[in-house]
Design a protein around this motif. Sequence first.
Motif, PDB file in Angstrom:
ATOM      1  N   GLY A  44     -11.496  -3.865   6.945  1.00  0.00           N
ATOM      2  CA  GLY A  44     -11.481  -3.468   8.351  1.00  0.00           C
ATOM      3  C   GLY A  44     -10.723  -2.176   8.596  1.00  0.00           C
ATOM      4  N   VAL A  45      -9.748  -2.231   9.489  1.00  0.00           N
ATOM      5  CA  VAL A  45      -8.974  -1.044   9.832  1.00  0.00           C
ATOM      6  C   VAL A  45      -7.896  -0.768   8.782  1.00  0.00           C
ATOM      7  CG1 VAL A  45      -9.398  -1.195  12.296  1.00  0.00           C
ATOM      8  CG2 VAL A  45      -7.424  -2.354  11.323  1.00  0.00           C
ATOM      9  N   GLY A  46      -7.871  -1.525   7.722  1.00  0.00           N
ATOM     10  CA  GLY A  46      -6.919  -1.279   6.637  1.00  0.00           C
ATOM     11  C   GLY A  46      -7.054   0.115   6.056  1.00  0.00           C
ATOM     12  N   TRP A  47      -8.248   0.719   6.243  1.00  0.00           N
ATOM     13  CA  TRP A  47      -8.452   2.072   5.740  1.00  0.00           C
ATOM     14  C   TRP A  47      -7.535   3.070   6.443  1.00  0.00           C
ATOM     15  CZ3 TRP A  47     -10.554   2.668   1.272  1.00  0.00           C
ATOM     16  CH2 TRP A  47     -11.465   1.738   0.817  1.00  0.00           C
ATOM     17  N   LEU A  48      -6.990   2.693   7.573  1.00  0.00           N
ATOM     18  CA  LEU A  48      -6.041   3.581   8.256  1.00  0.00           C
ATOM     19  C   LEU A  48      -4.751   3.747   7.451  1.00  0.00           C
ATOM     20  CD1 LEU A  48      -6.495   2.463  11.961  1.00  0.00           C
ATOM     21  CD2 LEU A  48      -7.358   4.524  10.856  1.00  0.00           C
ATOM     22  N   LEU A  49      -4.514   2.848   6.509  1.00  0.00           N
ATOM     23  CA  LEU A  49      -3.338   2.972   5.643  1.00  0.00           C
ATOM     24  C   LEU A  49      -3.373   4.272   4.842  1.00  0.00           C
ATOM     25  CD1 LEU A  49      -2.959  -0.680   4.324  1.00  0.00           C
ATOM     26  CD2 LEU A  49      -1.481   0.506   5.952  1.00  0.00           C
ATOM     27  N   LEU A  50      -4.566   4.838   4.664  1.00  0.00           N
ATOM     28  CA  LEU A  50      -4.676   6.108   3.945  1.00  0.00           C
ATOM     29  C   LEU A  50      -3.846   7.193   4.626  1.00  0.00           C
ATOM     30  CD1 LEU A  50      -8.474   6.215   3.077  1.00  0.00           C
ATOM     31  CD2 LEU A  50      -6.570   5.885   1.496  1.00  0.00           C
ATOM     32  N   LEU A  51      -3.687   7.072   5.936  1.00  0.00           N
ATOM     33  CA  LEU A  51      -2.949   8.089   6.686  1.00  0.00           C
ATOM     34  C   LEU A  51      -1.441   8.013   6.449  1.00  0.00           C
ATOM     35  CD1 LEU A  51      -4.896   7.806  10.045  1.00  0.00           C
ATOM     36  CD2 LEU A  51      -5.257   9.449   8.201  1.00  0.00           C
ATOM     37  N   LEU A  52      -0.962   6.917   5.869  1.00  0.00           N
ATOM     38  CA  LEU A  52       0.473   6.741   5.642  1.00  0.00           C
ATOM     39  C   LEU A  52       0.961   7.369   4.343  1.00  0.00           C
ATOM     40  CD1 LEU A  52       0.960   3.065   6.829  1.00  0.00           C
ATOM     41  CD2 LEU A  52       1.470   5.162   8.078  1.00  0.00           C
ATOM     42  N   GLY A  53       0.076   7.996   3.617  1.00  0.00           N
ATOM     43  CA  GLY A  53       0.491   8.643   2.373  1.00  0.00           C
ATOM     44  C   GLY A  53       0.538   7.663   1.223  1.00  0.00           C
ATOM     45  N   PRO A  54       1.304   7.974   0.188  1.00  0.00           N
ATOM     46  CA  PRO A  54       1.317   7.154  -1.026  1.00  0.00           C
ATOM     47  C   PRO A  54       1.653   5.679  -0.797  1.00  0.00           C
ATOM     48  CG  PRO A  54       2.405   9.236  -1.426  1.00  0.00           C
ATOM     49  CD  PRO A  54       2.107   9.180   0.037  1.00  0.00           C
ATOM     50  N   VAL A  55       2.563   5.393   0.090  1.00  0.00           N
ATOM     51  CA  VAL A  55       2.903   3.988   0.348  1.00  0.00           C
ATOM     52  C   VAL A  55       1.708   3.271   0.970  1.00  0.00           C
ATOM     53  CG1 VAL A  55       4.413   2.458   1.656  1.00  0.00           C
ATOM     54  CG2 VAL A  55       5.348   4.507   0.582  1.00  0.00           C
ATOM     55  N   GLY A  56       1.017   3.915   1.903  1.00  0.00           N
ATOM     56  CA  GLY A  56      -0.180   3.334   2.507  1.00  0.00           C
ATOM     57  C   GLY A  56      -1.306   3.180   1.502  1.00  0.00           C
ATOM     58  N   TRP A  57      -1.416   4.150   0.588  1.00  0.00           N
ATOM     59  CA  TRP A  57      -2.446   4.071  -0.447  1.00  0.00           C
ATOM     60  C   TRP A  57      -2.218   2.861  -1.339  1.00  0.00           C
ATOM     61  CZ3 TRP A  57      -1.413   9.788  -2.020  1.00  0.00           C
ATOM     62  CH2 TRP A  57      -1.813  10.634  -0.981  1.00  0.00           C
ATOM     63  N   LEU A  58      -0.975   2.654  -1.700  1.00  0.00           N
ATOM     64  CA  LEU A  58      -0.658   1.494  -2.536  1.00  0.00           C
ATOM     65  C   LEU A  58      -0.943   0.207  -1.770  1.00  0.00           C
ATOM     66  CD1 LEU A  58       0.369   0.508  -5.228  1.00  0.00           C
ATOM     67  CD2 LEU A  58       2.690   0.624  -4.334  1.00  0.00           C
ATOM     68  N   GLY A  59      -0.586   0.183  -0.484  1.00  0.00           N
ATOM     69  CA  GLY A  59      -0.869  -0.999   0.340  1.00  0.00           C
ATOM     70  C   GLY A  59      -2.357  -1.281   0.430  1.00  0.00           C
ATOM     71  N   LEU A  60      -3.152  -0.236   0.589  1.00  0.00           N
ATOM     72  CA  LEU A  60      -4.606  -0.397   0.656  1.00  0.00           C
ATOM     73  C   LEU A  60      -5.146  -0.922  -0.666  1.00  0.00           C
ATOM     74  CD1 LEU A  60      -7.197  -0.048   2.291  1.00  0.00           C
ATOM     75  CD2 LEU A  60      -7.332   2.275   1.411  1.00  0.00           C
ATOM     76  N   ALA A  61      -4.631  -0.392  -1.777  1.00  0.00           N
ATOM     77  CA  ALA A  61      -5.073  -0.865  -3.089  1.00  0.00           C
ATOM     78  C   ALA A  61      -4.727  -2.339  -3.270  1.00  0.00           C
ATOM     79  CB  ALA A  61      -4.438  -0.025  -4.194  1.00  0.00           C
ATOM     80  N   LEU A  62      -3.551  -2.734  -2.839  1.00  0.00           N
ATOM     81  CA  LEU A  62      -3.157  -4.139  -2.946  1.00  0.00           C
ATOM     82  C   LEU A  62      -4.026  -5.030  -2.059  1.00  0.00           C
ATOM     83  CD1 LEU A  62       0.736  -3.825  -3.056  1.00  0.00           C
ATOM     84  CD2 LEU A  62      -0.814  -4.435  -4.925  1.00  0.00           C
ATOM     85  N   MET A  63      -4.339  -4.551  -0.854  1.00  0.00           N
ATOM     86  CA  MET A  63      -5.207  -5.316   0.042  1.00  0.00           C
ATOM     87  C   MET A  63      -6.596  -5.486  -0.560  1.00  0.00           C
ATOM     88  SD  MET A  63      -4.392  -3.902   3.886  1.00  0.00           S
ATOM     89  CE  MET A  63      -5.933  -4.566   4.496  1.00  0.00           C
TER      90      MET A  63
END
Length: 186
Positions: A44-63
């Motif tokens: 879903g909107v988890g792709w918005l984590l891309l905007l948070l930089g490396p920490v968001g990228w890692l969160g998206l990968a974990l999700m």
Amino acid sequence: MASVTVFVDDAVRGTLPHVCAKEGTPTADRLRIHSDVGDPTGLGVGWLLLLLGPVGWLGLALMATARVRTGEHLVVEVPYGEPSYQRLLRARRVRQRAVAAAVLLAVATIFLATSAEGAWWALPAVGLVVSVVAVLRADARLNDLRVGVRLDASRRWVELARVHPAFALACEEQLRDRDVRRSPHT
């Protein structure tokens, strides 16, 4: 590509015409498709984590790796020829490799950003952006190769999307033949 609506019983039992759903060629092979019904748990909107930089990228990968499917599940069998199946397998492998590269590059970016002096973290960050684009492209390609399955509200009909027009026509003919056999002859 086309879409067609079939009886849920035919889709579940696999009693659809012997025409490949993706190529429109005759086939006796079948593919089981597992589909969530109702509210699937996607990113879903988890792709918005891309905007948070490396920490968001890692969160998206974990999700993406920890998605748990809940709720109802529908399993249908559709005619699927061997060439189409091999293309589907190759696309899955490409996406898996792209996701693995994105995760590794996210870890490298975070590691270099927190431990190294200078801008060494920028190199894996650029690679990460490229690999995320590769994941998105691979996911879109995989989606094109899959047959879409959607159960209607009455739960009597299943819509099969992204199918070959010849398969859709064969399914419609099968449905029409049934209706002709059921109607009383006068």
